[in-house]
Design an enzyme around this catalytic site. Sequence first.
Site, PDB file in Angstrom:
ATOM      1  N   HIS A  25       1.468   4.242  -3.055  1.00 16.10           N
ATOM      2  CA  HIS A  25       1.346   5.711  -2.999  1.00 16.10           C
ATOM      3  C   HIS A  25       2.557   6.352  -3.691  1.00 16.10           C
ATOM      4  O   HIS A  25       2.416   7.317  -4.433  1.00 16.10           O
ATOM      5  CB  HIS A  25       1.331   6.203  -1.549  1.00 16.10           C
ATOM      6  CG  HIS A  25      -0.015   6.156  -0.883  1.00 16.10           C
ATOM      7  ND1 HIS A  25      -1.146   6.730  -1.419  1.00 16.10           N
ATOM      8  CD2 HIS A  25      -0.393   5.628   0.314  1.00 16.10           C
ATOM      9  CE1 HIS A  25      -2.168   6.550  -0.578  1.00 16.10           C
ATOM     10  NE2 HIS A  25      -1.745   5.883   0.472  1.00 16.10           N
ATOM     11  N   GLU A  72      -6.320   6.785  -1.704  1.00 18.28           N
ATOM     12  CA  GLU A  72      -6.271   5.632  -0.794  1.00 18.28           C
ATOM     13  C   GLU A  72      -6.755   4.369  -1.502  1.00 18.28           C
ATOM     14  O   GLU A  72      -6.151   3.311  -1.395  1.00 18.28           O
ATOM     15  CB  GLU A  72      -7.142   5.883   0.445  1.00 18.28           C
ATOM     16  CG  GLU A  72      -6.514   6.791   1.475  1.00 18.28           C
ATOM     17  CD  GLU A  72      -5.099   6.375   1.858  1.00 18.28           C
ATOM     18  OE1 GLU A  72      -4.787   5.173   1.839  1.00 18.28           O
ATOM     19  OE2 GLU A  72      -4.295   7.262   2.147  1.00 18.28           O
ATOM     20  N   HIS A 115       0.828  -1.204   0.000  1.00 18.90           N
ATOM     21  CA  HIS A 115       0.000   0.000   0.000  1.00 18.90           C
ATOM     22  C   HIS A 115       0.868   1.263   0.000  1.00 18.90           C
ATOM     23  O   HIS A 115       0.640   2.186  -0.790  1.00 18.90           O
ATOM     24  CB  HIS A 115      -0.931  -0.025   1.220  1.00 18.90           C
ATOM     25  CG  HIS A 115      -1.778   1.186   1.353  1.00 18.90           C
ATOM     26  ND1 HIS A 115      -3.048   1.268   0.812  1.00 18.90           N
ATOM     27  CD2 HIS A 115      -1.543   2.393   1.932  1.00 18.90           C
ATOM     28  CE1 HIS A 115      -3.544   2.474   1.071  1.00 18.90           C
ATOM     29  NE2 HIS A 115      -2.655   3.174   1.747  1.00 18.90           N
ATOM     30  N   GLU A 116       1.854   1.303   0.879  1.00 18.09           N
ATOM     31  CA  GLU A 116       2.698   2.500   0.978  1.00 18.09           C
ATOM     32  C   GLU A 116       3.535   2.704  -0.289  1.00 18.09           C
ATOM     33  O   GLU A 116       3.678   3.822  -0.780  1.00 18.09           O
ATOM     34  CB  GLU A 116       3.605   2.419   2.217  1.00 18.09           C
ATOM     35  CG  GLU A 116       2.845   2.515   3.538  1.00 18.09           C
ATOM     36  CD  GLU A 116       1.971   3.769   3.616  1.00 18.09           C
ATOM     37  OE1 GLU A 116       2.440   4.849   3.228  1.00 18.09           O
ATOM     38  OE2 GLU A 116       0.817   3.661   4.047  1.00 18.09           O
TER      39      GLU A 116
HETATM   40 ZN    ZN Z   1      -2.617   5.196   2.171  1.00 18.23          ZN
END
Ligand code: ZN
Length: 272
Positions: A140, A198, A136-137
Amino acid sequence: MKSKIILSFLALVVLVIGCATNPFTGKQTLALVPNSQILPMSFQQYKEFLSEHQVVKNTTDAKMVNDVGHKIADAAEKYLKANGYEGYLTDYRWEYNLVESPEVNAWCMPGGKIVIYSGILPVTKNEAGLAAVMGHEVAHALANHGQQRMSAGQIQQLGAVAGNIALANKPENQEIFNTAYGLGSNLGVMLPFSRSHESEADQIGLMLMAIAGYEPIAAAELWERMQAQEQGTPPEFLSTQPSSSTRISNIRSWAPSAKEEARKFGVTSFRK
Ligand SMILES: [Zn+2]
């Protein structure tokens, strides 16, 4: 009135010259500040962060952070190469560090600079949970979400100094960078991303963890554990990463296509 016209014109110029394609979504995104300017700032800030915090070395957990990080980075490189974006990560300098801290937190700065706080490990629980956070990170960072936020900051500033069109190499870029990444006074405390960012990071992250050989459903389970933590004192991580039921059910519904994508890379089993 005149300044309004100038502003709209500037906005147009900015949109024409300042766009990049997101290799995961094919969407045009705002990128006023090129990676050549962002990455050196990112690397510098990362170095400073590590010098001011206790980096955990040579433990089982530190090794796990390093191993999972490598696998996620490899997955990203494989995916981009297979989709015609070879070279997209040329300027990346992947680094994965575990930092001793009770905070339930993790982040990835532009250029692949990852920090996992030891406080998040009881929540990630296992390798697959950690892979979900890292995927997830990293997503981004790969989707340049911070850069887009930075570009938005720059447009605001353009508004404040209408007429000043010199975008490149402005000293204010450092300041905008700090704001966009929540650095400076609050080093490492990230500003929240938008809900669509997100969601995008969840989807890309699932694919990365699946290509890295981890069961994507583990991401849904991770967010469920995060949600359970929220009952007491909400972890720092959750102030920027809201853990909602919608998010968890989205992740469950995307998991099969993440696995489908992974199978294209010869991944047939998924570790839980
Ligand atoms: Zn996030």
